[in-house]
Design an enzyme around this catalytic site. Structure first.
Site, mmCIF file in Angstrom:
data_model
loop_
_atom_site.group_PDB
_atom_site.id
_atom_site.type_symbol
_atom_site.label_atom_id
_atom_site.label_comp_id
_atom_site.label_asym_id
_atom_site.label_seq_id
_atom_site.Cartn_x
_atom_site.Cartn_y
_atom_site.Cartn_z
ATOM 1 N N CYS A 193 2.464 1.945 -5.599
ATOM 2 C CA CYS A 193 2.173 0.508 -5.633
ATOM 3 C C CYS A 193 2.079 -0.022 -7.054
ATOM 4 C CB CYS A 193 0.879 0.218 -4.883
ATOM 5 S SG CYS A 193 1.060 0.388 -3.103
ATOM 6 N N PHE A 198 0.828 -1.206 0.000
ATOM 7 C CA PHE A 198 0.000 0.000 0.000
ATOM 8 C C PHE A 198 0.860 1.252 0.000
ATOM 9 C CE2 PHE A 198 0.831 -1.029 4.419
ATOM 10 C CZ PHE A 198 1.049 0.198 5.026
ATOM 11 N N CYS A 199 0.248 2.340 -0.470
ATOM 12 C CA CYS A 199 0.878 3.660 -0.466
ATOM 13 C C CYS A 199 -0.242 4.697 -0.359
ATOM 14 C CB CYS A 199 1.734 3.869 -1.706
ATOM 15 S SG CYS A 199 0.842 3.639 -3.258
ATOM 16 N N THR A 200 0.087 5.965 -0.468
ATOM 17 C CA THR A 200 -0.885 7.021 -0.197
ATOM 18 C C THR A 200 -2.066 7.007 -1.154
ATOM 19 O OG1 THR A 200 0.951 8.385 0.602
ATOM 20 C CG2 THR A 200 -1.165 9.489 0.211
ATOM 21 N N ILE A 253 -4.206 4.493 0.556
ATOM 22 C CA ILE A 253 -4.650 4.738 1.928
ATOM 23 C C ILE A 253 -5.826 5.700 1.972
ATOM 24 C CG2 ILE A 253 -3.945 5.663 4.174
ATOM 25 C CD1 ILE A 253 -0.997 4.953 3.205
#
Length: 254
Positions: free
Chosen positions: A183, A176-178, A205
């Site tokens: 990703c 996961f990433c912002t 996220i």
């Protein structure tokens, strides 16, 4: 009421003429009054910008008028003031810099999981839950039981994989990433390396925080964002009204 819409977007698509797109896009941003940063590269487009609803709709239509961008998806959050101070369009070698050639997220990425699917999936103790972001982002907040790769910038991620994960190609790995763009590259890279079961949180996220009730959320802490909000909480409200000096250099390198 929060009148400012903040949109983030990206698309991996070959843009042989990306350099010629800079001036028209920047001119349109100035014309409409849109503020934010858009990055163009041969591999595609990435950006974040903000304005009121009328301005945003006009700019959405403008970007989508290019047939290559007709299906652009804009992820929106909201605030009381514009978190960007000017309009910028930058030309780069990559729209998100990992520094690895021959990684093509336009066709070879991990399996997308919706926030609801992700919520259930990461509770499986056999899943390796991996935060692909930088160390200071992890320190502000992350998912319960997530692994911190302890990297200072995204370029270090491939080395982390080679040192720590290369013997786990048969494991389920959730990344996961912002907002999702990092990703796209990390999962594409890992699939190129032979990892068989790679998953990613669709739209990142921010999508999870918007979709999962705070009372049920597996997110712990705040989420760093790359604009003057600095970070948002589980209600997607800004946490710090001004930007700490610690994060200025990283933002300016984006």
């Amino acid at each position: 009421m929060k009148d400012i819409i903040i949109a983030s977007f990206y698309k991996f698509i070959p843009l042989n003429d990306f350099e010629s797109l800079r001036e028209p896009i920047l001119t349109k941003m100035h014309e409409i009054g849109i503020k934010g940063t858009i990055i163009l590269a041969h591999e595609g487009v990435n950006g974040g910008f903000a304005g009121n609803r009328e301005q945003m709709n006009v700019f959405y239509d403008y970007l989508r008028s290019d047939s290559r961008f007709a299906d652009l998806h804009f992820k929106e959050t909201y605030d009381n003031k514009n978190p960007f101070d000017k309009a910028k369009v930058k030309l780069r070698k990559e729209i998100v810099t990992m520094g690895v050639q021959k990684v093509d997220p336009s066709y070879n990425t991990g399996t997308y999981l919706s926030p609801e699917e992700w919520h259930q999936f990461i509770q499986d103790p056999n899943v390796i839950l991996l935060d692909t972001r930088n160390d200071y982002e992890y320190e502000l907040g992350t998912f319960k039981n997530a692994i911190n790769p302890d990297i200072e910038n995204f370029r270090e991620f491939p080395d982390y994989v080679q040192r720590n994960l290369i013997d786990k190609k048969d494991k389920k790995i959730a990344m996961f990433c912002t907002g999702g763009i990092r990703c796209e590259k990390t999962t594409a890279y890992m699939k190129e390396q032979g990892f068989q079961h790679v998953y990613q949180l669709h739209d990142g996220i921010l999508n999870y925080l918007e979709s999962i009730p705070e009372s049920e959320s597996l997110w712990e802490g705040k989420c760093f964002v790359f604009d003057d909000r600095v970070a948002v909480d589980q209600k997607l409200d800004r946490v710090y009204p001004q930007l700490p000096q610690d994060y200025k250099y990283e933002r300016e390198q984006k």
